[in-house]
Design a protein around this motif. Structure first.
Motif: not given
Length: 125
Positions: A39-44, A96-110
């Motif tokens: 509550p009151g915070k950004e998505r993390e 769900r990631d926007s890239i199929s079969g990616s080998y790098d894990l992302s912390t960015r919501s975008s």
């Protein structure tokens, strides 16, 4: 389409398991993650798992307490949360990631293009 479930009201120190059910034959080709928004915070970012389940990356705030896993045969990702703390209170979203079969894990919501509706976890002290 993603459907998150398993949230609820628990006491500090308790455990919960969240589930995220996906649809479509390509589920197993995509990295999946969990984010949360208090509550009151950004998505993390909370945690991500590679498409094949072989690699996971945890935010430092949950490492050692939370465990992500997936069952691609059932199009489902799980988040086991142990030793819950009041500061874990949030709406939890799977994505769900926007890239199929990616080998790098992302912390960015975008990076993620499909999101579940969220499930509320409330931890009382």
């Amino acid at each position: 389409q993603l459907q998150a479930s398993g949230g609820g009201l628990v006491q500090a120190g308790d455990s919960l398991r969240l589930s995220c059910a996906g649809s479509g034959r390509a589920f197993g080709r995509y990295e999946m993650s969990w984010f949360r928004q208090a509550p009151g915070k950004e998505r993390e970012f909370v945690v991500a798992v590679r498409w094949d389940g072989s690699v996971q990356y945890y935010d430092h705030s949950v490492k050692g307490r939370f465990t992500i896993s997936r069952d691609n045969a059932k199009n489902t990702v799980f988040l086991r949360m142990n030793s819950l703390k009041p500061e874990d209170t949030a709406v939890y979203y799977c994505a769900r990631d926007s890239i199929s079969g990616s080998y790098d894990l992302s912390t960015r919501s975008s990076r993620y293009d499909y999101w579940g509706q969220g499930t509320l976890v409330t931890v009382s002290s």
